[in-house]
Design a protein around this motif. Structure first.
Motif, PDB file in Angstrom:
ATOM      1  N   GLU A 296      -1.090 -15.288  -1.013  1.00 22.51           N
ATOM      2  CA  GLU A 296      -0.791 -15.438   0.413  1.00 22.51           C
ATOM      3  C   GLU A 296      -1.881 -14.922   1.351  1.00 22.51           C
ATOM      4  N   VAL A 297      -2.737 -14.067   0.857  1.00 19.20           N
ATOM      5  CA  VAL A 297      -3.666 -13.329   1.707  1.00 19.20           C
ATOM      6  C   VAL A 297      -5.082 -13.879   1.600  1.00 19.20           C
ATOM      7  N   ARG A 298      -5.771 -13.917   2.721  1.00 16.39           N
ATOM      8  CA  ARG A 298      -7.198 -14.247   2.724  1.00 16.39           C
ATOM      9  C   ARG A 298      -7.945 -12.980   2.333  1.00 16.39           C
ATOM     10  N   SER A 299      -8.806 -13.090   1.362  1.00 18.03           N
ATOM     11  CA  SER A 299      -9.620 -11.959   0.939  1.00 18.03           C
ATOM     12  C   SER A 299     -11.082 -12.265   1.209  1.00 18.03           C
ATOM     13  N   VAL A 300     -11.832 -11.237   1.583  1.00 17.99           N
ATOM     14  CA  VAL A 300     -13.264 -11.385   1.829  1.00 17.99           C
ATOM     15  C   VAL A 300     -14.009 -10.342   0.998  1.00 17.99           C
ATOM     16  N   SER A 301     -15.152 -10.734   0.469  1.00 15.24           N
ATOM     17  CA  SER A 301     -15.986  -9.807  -0.288  1.00 15.24           C
ATOM     18  C   SER A 301     -16.769  -8.924   0.682  1.00 15.24           C
ATOM     19  N   HIS A 302     -17.387  -7.872   0.151  1.00 13.34           N
ATOM     20  CA  HIS A 302     -18.202  -7.021   1.020  1.00 13.34           C
ATOM     21  C   HIS A 302     -19.376  -7.803   1.600  1.00 13.34           C
ATOM     22  N   THR A 303     -19.880  -8.786   0.857  1.00 10.72           N
ATOM     23  CA  THR A 303     -20.983  -9.622   1.348  1.00 10.72           C
ATOM     24  C   THR A 303     -20.545 -10.459   2.544  1.00 10.72           C
ATOM     25  N   GLU A 304     -19.341 -11.020   2.470  1.00 13.60           N
ATOM     26  CA  GLU A 304     -18.800 -11.793   3.596  1.00 13.60           C
ATOM     27  C   GLU A 304     -18.419 -10.890   4.759  1.00 13.60           C
TER      28      GLU A 304
ATOM     29  N   ASP B 169     -16.504  -0.974  -3.458  1.00 12.53           N
ATOM     30  CA  ASP B 169     -17.524  -2.022  -3.583  1.00 12.53           C
ATOM     31  C   ASP B 169     -18.506  -1.964  -2.418  1.00 12.53           C
ATOM     32  N   TRP B 170     -17.982  -1.721  -1.215  1.00  9.19           N
ATOM     33  CA  TRP B 170     -18.819  -1.620  -0.019  1.00  9.19           C
ATOM     34  C   TRP B 170     -19.886  -0.538  -0.219  1.00  9.19           C
ATOM     35  N   LYS B 171     -19.451   0.624  -0.644  1.00 10.13           N
ATOM     36  CA  LYS B 171     -20.363   1.763  -0.805  1.00 10.13           C
ATOM     37  C   LYS B 171     -21.348   1.531  -1.954  1.00 10.13           C
ATOM     38  N   ARG B 172     -20.854   0.986  -3.063  1.00  7.09           N
ATOM     39  CA  ARG B 172     -21.743   0.706  -4.213  1.00  7.09           C
ATOM     40  C   ARG B 172     -22.811  -0.326  -3.866  1.00  7.09           C
TER      41      ARG B 172
ATOM     42  N   CYS C 144      -9.027  -0.392   1.563  1.00  7.59           N
ATOM     43  CA  CYS C 144      -8.686   0.900   0.972  1.00  7.59           C
ATOM     44  C   CYS C 144      -9.823   1.229   0.004  1.00  7.59           C
ATOM     45  N   ALA C 145      -9.562   2.014  -1.000  1.00 10.01           N
ATOM     46  CA  ALA C 145     -10.615   2.405  -1.941  1.00 10.01           C
ATOM     47  C   ALA C 145     -11.035   1.251  -2.856  1.00 10.01           C
ATOM     48  N   SER C 146     -10.044   0.554  -3.434  1.00 12.03           N
ATOM     49  CA  SER C 146     -10.358  -0.479  -4.422  1.00 12.03           C
ATOM     50  C   SER C 146      -9.869  -1.871  -4.047  1.00 12.03           C
ATOM     51  N   GLY C 147      -9.104  -1.977  -2.977  1.00 11.24           N
ATOM     52  CA  GLY C 147      -8.611  -3.282  -2.537  1.00 11.24           C
ATOM     53  C   GLY C 147      -7.174  -3.576  -2.896  1.00 11.24           C
ATOM     54  N   TRP C 148      -6.524  -2.696  -3.629  1.00  6.32           N
ATOM     55  CA  TRP C 148      -5.133  -2.953  -4.038  1.00  6.32           C
ATOM     56  C   TRP C 148      -4.159  -2.651  -2.914  1.00  6.32           C
ATOM     57  N   ARG C 149      -4.241  -1.439  -2.371  1.00  9.03           N
ATOM     58  CA  ARG C 149      -3.343  -1.075  -1.270  1.00  9.03           C
ATOM     59  C   ARG C 149      -3.569  -1.987  -0.073  1.00  9.03           C
ATOM     60  N   SER C 150      -4.828  -2.296   0.200  1.00 12.79           N
ATOM     61  CA  SER C 150      -5.115  -3.127   1.374  1.00 12.79           C
ATOM     62  C   SER C 150      -4.653  -4.564   1.178  1.00 12.79           C
ATOM     63  N   LEU C 151      -4.632  -5.048  -0.047  1.00 10.41           N
ATOM     64  CA  LEU C 151      -4.099  -6.388  -0.302  1.00 10.41           C
ATOM     65  C   LEU C 151      -2.626  -6.440   0.100  1.00 10.41           C
TER      66      LEU C 151
END
Length: 129
Positions: free
Chosen positions: A15-23, A115-118, A86-93
């Motif tokens: 249901e959710v639009r997800s974006v990578s750190h690059t996007e 991922d952003w920080k790495r 969030c930290a890994s994308g699970w809570r924020s999903l």
């Protein structure tokens, strides 16, 4: 257990639009996009956050979004796109799924702040607004 985290995550991913750190990185310069960090304040203090992000603790998110709530934050009523992380994308999903259900234009940052920080993208060390 009727529904576990794997099923909840799968439903949200559908249901959710997800974006990578690059996007997402160029989106930080868009005045119509608000990054929302839903991590615990201790995580923010320890790790930093995406520059310009607002903080909305996951436990208060629904209350801060709803204009009928006594805890409503007016910035959630703005006509913007909200990118939750969030930290890994699970809570924020899951948070993004709820925000969409509540009527916001929203996206989730895949891989989260980790991922952003790495990736070596900008990190701010002060407390977000």
């Amino acid at each position: 257990m009727a529904v576990g985290i794997k099923e909840l995550m799968a439903r949200a991913e559908a249901e959710v639009r997800s974006v990578s750190h690059t996007e997402a990185q160029p989106m930080t310069q868009d005045a119509d996009v608000v990054f929302v960090d839903i991590r615990d304040v201790r995580e923010l203090e320890r790790e930093g956050f995406i520059p310009g992000a607002k903080h909305a603790p996951r436990g208060m998110l629904e209350f801060w979004i709803d204009p009928e709530s006594p805890y409503h934050k007016p910035w959630f009523a703005e006509d913007k796109t909200f990118v939750f992380y969030c930290a890994s994308g699970w809570r924020s999903l899951l948070a993004t799924q709820v925000a969409q259900e509540m009527g916001l234009k929203a996206a989730s940052l895949t891989g989260g702040f980790g991922d952003w920080k790495r990736a070596g993208l900008p990190v701010e060390e002060r407390k977000p607004k």
